[in-house]
Design a protein around this motif. Structure first.
Motif, PDB file in Angstrom:
ATOM      1  N   ALA A  75       4.351  -9.044   2.119  1.00  0.00           N
ATOM      2  CA  ALA A  75       3.979 -10.399   2.534  1.00  0.00           C
ATOM      3  C   ALA A  75       3.371 -10.368   3.933  1.00  0.00           C
ATOM      4  O   ALA A  75       2.364 -11.025   4.205  1.00  0.00           O
ATOM      5  N   PHE A  76       3.979  -9.593   4.827  1.00  0.00           N
ATOM      6  CA  PHE A  76       3.449  -9.477   6.189  1.00  0.00           C
ATOM      7  C   PHE A  76       2.057  -8.840   6.176  1.00  0.00           C
ATOM      8  O   PHE A  76       1.161  -9.260   6.890  1.00  0.00           O
ATOM      9  N   ILE A  77       1.915  -7.798   5.371  1.00  0.00           N
ATOM     10  CA  ILE A  77       0.655  -7.057   5.395  1.00  0.00           C
ATOM     11  C   ILE A  77      -0.483  -7.884   4.797  1.00  0.00           C
ATOM     12  O   ILE A  77      -1.611  -7.876   5.294  1.00  0.00           O
ATOM     13  N   ILE A  78      -0.179  -8.641   3.753  1.00  0.00           N
ATOM     14  CA  ILE A  78      -1.235  -9.440   3.114  1.00  0.00           C
ATOM     15  C   ILE A  78      -1.571 -10.692   3.943  1.00  0.00           C
ATOM     16  O   ILE A  78      -2.671 -11.229   3.843  1.00  0.00           O
ATOM     17  N   ASN A  79      -0.632 -11.159   4.777  1.00  0.00           N
ATOM     18  CA  ASN A  79      -0.875 -12.381   5.564  1.00  0.00           C
ATOM     19  C   ASN A  79      -2.021 -12.157   6.557  1.00  0.00           C
ATOM     20  O   ASN A  79      -1.960 -11.253   7.387  1.00  0.00           O
ATOM     21  N   PRO A  80      -3.063 -12.994   6.491  1.00  0.00           N
ATOM     22  CA  PRO A  80      -4.243 -12.775   7.338  1.00  0.00           C
ATOM     23  C   PRO A  80      -3.975 -12.937   8.835  1.00  0.00           C
ATOM     24  O   PRO A  80      -4.785 -12.496   9.643  1.00  0.00           O
ATOM     25  N   LEU A  81      -2.864 -13.563   9.209  1.00  0.00           N
ATOM     26  CA  LEU A  81      -2.585 -13.796  10.625  1.00  0.00           C
ATOM     27  C   LEU A  81      -1.689 -12.713  11.219  1.00  0.00           C
ATOM     28  O   LEU A  81      -1.316 -12.772  12.389  1.00  0.00           O
ATOM     29  N   ILE A  82      -1.315 -11.724  10.385  1.00  0.00           N
ATOM     30  CA  ILE A  82      -0.500 -10.606  10.870  1.00  0.00           C
ATOM     31  C   ILE A  82      -1.291  -9.318  10.642  1.00  0.00           C
ATOM     32  O   ILE A  82      -1.424  -8.870   9.499  1.00  0.00           O
ATOM     33  N   PRO A  83      -1.854  -8.741  11.694  1.00  0.00           N
ATOM     34  CA  PRO A  83      -2.596  -7.493  11.495  1.00  0.00           C
ATOM     35  C   PRO A  83      -1.648  -6.434  10.913  1.00  0.00           C
ATOM     36  O   PRO A  83      -0.507  -6.308  11.366  1.00  0.00           O
ATOM     37  N   SER A  84      -2.104  -5.703   9.911  1.00  0.00           N
ATOM     38  CA  SER A  84      -1.224  -4.737   9.244  1.00  0.00           C
ATOM     39  C   SER A  84      -0.992  -3.527  10.144  1.00  0.00           C
ATOM     40  O   SER A  84      -1.724  -3.304  11.104  1.00  0.00           O
ATOM     41  N   GLY A  85       0.044  -2.770   9.824  1.00  0.00           N
ATOM     42  CA  GLY A  85       0.320  -1.548  10.584  1.00  0.00           C
ATOM     43  C   GLY A  85       1.639  -1.632  11.337  1.00  0.00           C
ATOM     44  O   GLY A  85       2.499  -2.454  11.025  1.00  0.00           O
TER      45      GLY A  85
HETATM   46 MN    MN Z   1      -1.724  -8.858   7.413  1.00  0.00          MN
END
Ligand code: MN
Ligand code: NAD
Ligand code: G6P
Ligand code: MN
Length: 433
Positions: A402-412
């Motif tokens: 969910a965090f990674i797919i959320n556009p407002l949370i840069p992944s990593g």
């Molecule tokens: Mn994200």
């Protein structure tokens, strides 16, 4: 005679709800109003509950107003149940805003990491309420306002298997209050069509000759800068060229995505100044409850308009009256898609224009989106499905997705560290993890 229950009755919005019932006294045969809260909210419940009783009395009505911490007693034989609770109270919202801020990310009640955690805390509670309703008031309607409203409604329908639910938000209400005057019209002479999901929908508007006036409204929004934005959202304009291509009016929350850089800068400025929205709301709430304590106050004070959710309780009352009196009104609600938006699955929750009557919401067909909006809405809806799945299973990998797919949370690395920190900070309210 109706028994209406509100869970989270200690909310500062409760006077607006009571005002809404009083306004519709001729349409609603109310006998009992039950305001439910938890021990942590008892003080607020008592203050705002006394205020509710004064309002009913001043209106010359004989409705019983019950204040209780016993949810099951309240739910017994209820006809309508509305939910406006905040799991973890404002303290949890402070964390939702400030922990992402400390990572240089957006902290917001319903968007980004904060919105995800508000859903993770709330879904176990709402599913418990649904379980109680199946036992104690199986014929009741559930009117949900608890945020993130669309995700909570999705959980109620999909995991709670409860379809007598209407999810609501004041954002479409505010658009329809504000926009007609911009083009010198009245709402009754316009046709509105909304489609998307909660806090991520667009709309189009037509006049009474059938001519589309969406672009006229957009032009006036740029001319007047009066866009009916709720008080909690910082006002940065959309790119005009983008709206001209889109030919739809985005909702206020789209600016977190379409002007991500600027909205983040503003949010981090507030974070730095210890002036996040939750901190501001604490101040407004203190002011409101001081007013509510006045034994002579028996009407909704104008200061409630400082809250972002102004008009939301009125929508709850209208939904209840529309179902009860089979009014077949147009409202924008979270409900099962059923093909209204063919770009999204038909058996999941969307927020759309619908006709509200005795059978609940009948969604209106909106049709396909253009590629850009289709891309966004499919991403955002699927993110909601990942969030509800994480909330129900308590699976760490699903929450990370969910965090990674959320556009407002840069992944990593940052996404994972933020998730870990927020899981610890919210431990008390996450029994599923
Ligand atoms: Mn994200
Ligand atoms: P609030 O902080 O005043 O909380 C309302 C009450 O809920 C409090 O008195 C609290 O004690 C109580 N509560 C907490 N956990 C509970 C539980 N498990 N059972 C029963 N009561 C519980 O919140 P608020 O600012 O009035 O907002 C209430 C809710 O409505 C929030 O979830 C908020 O996000 C939502 N909201 C939605 C919209 C919308 O557009 N859908 C608009 C405004 C607010
Ligand atoms: C409205 C929204 C709500 C939102 C709320 C915040 O914008 O529709 O869903 O969360 O206001 O208001 P507040 O006053 O609590 O910041
Ligand atoms: Mn809302």
């Amino acid at each position: 005679a109706l028994k209406i229950v509100t869970i989270g009755g200690g909310s500062s919005y409760t006077p607006e709800l009571i005002e809404g019932y009083i306004k519709r006294q001729a349409q609603l045969a109310i006998k009992e109003i039950w305001l439910v809260d938890i021990p942590e909210g008892e003080q607020k419940l008592n203050v705002v509950g006394a205020m509710a009783k004064r309002m009913v009395k001043a209106a010359g009505l004989d409705w019983e107003v019950h204040l209780t911490l016993d949810r099951r007693a309240a739910l017994k034989d209820a006809d309508f149940v509305s939910t406006q609770f905040r799991v973890g109270l404002l303290e949890a919202r402070v964390k939702d805003e400030r922990i992402p801020g400390s990572y240089g990310l957006l902290g917001q009640e319903t968007n980004g990491a904060g919105g995800i955690f508000k859903a993770l805390r709330t879904i176990p509670v709402i599913l418990d309420i649904v379980k109680d309703m199946k036992e104690l008031c199986p014929n009741a309607w559930l009117i949900n306002f608890t945020n993130p409203s669309g995700i909570i409604t999705e959980a109620i329908q999909h995991y709670g298997q409860w379809n007598k639910v209407i999810g609501l938000c004041n954002v479409p209400v505010m658009a329809m209050i504000n926009e007609p005057a911009l083009i010198n019209k009245e709402l009754k002479d316009l046709t509105y069509k909304f489609a998307g999901i909660d806090h991520f929908h667009w709309h189009r508007v037509w006049d009474n000759t059938g001519k589309e006036v969406t672009m006229d409204i957009i032009n006036q929004i740029y001319a007047d800068k009066n866009n009916g934005l709720p008080k909690n959202i910082f006002d940065i304009s959309f790119f005009r060229e983008q709206l001209e291509q889109m030919k739809m009016i985005p909702c206020g929350y789209h600016r977190y995505y379409y002007r991500q850089t600027e909205m983040l800068e503003h949010s981090l400025e507030e974070f730095k100044n210890n002036a996040t929205r939750a901190q501001e709301v604490m101040r407004i709430e203190h002011e409101l409850f001081t007013l509510y304590q006045d034994p002579h106050l028996d009407y909704k004070p104008k200061q409630l308009a400082e809250r972002g959710g102004a008009h939301y309780s009125d929508a709850a009352c209208e939904a209840i009256a529309s179902i009860y009196a089979d009014k077949k009104t147009h409202m924008v609600v979270s409900t099962l898609n059923k093909g209204a938006i063919p770009d999204l699955p038909s058996d999941h929750t969307v927020e759309v224009s619908a006709q509200i009557g005795a059978t609940g919401a009948i969604p209106m067909t909106f049709g396909h989106f253009q590629p850009a909006e289709r891309g966004w809405i499919q991403l955002m809806k699927n993110m909601e499905l990942v969030i509800t799945q994480a909330a129900v299973t308590g699976d760490y990998g699903t929450a990370l997705q969910a965090f990674i797919i959320n556009p407002l949370i840069p992944s990593g690395r940052h996404a994972k560290n933020l998730l870990d920190e927020m899981l610890v900070a919210n431990k008390r309210y996450l029994p599923q993890f």
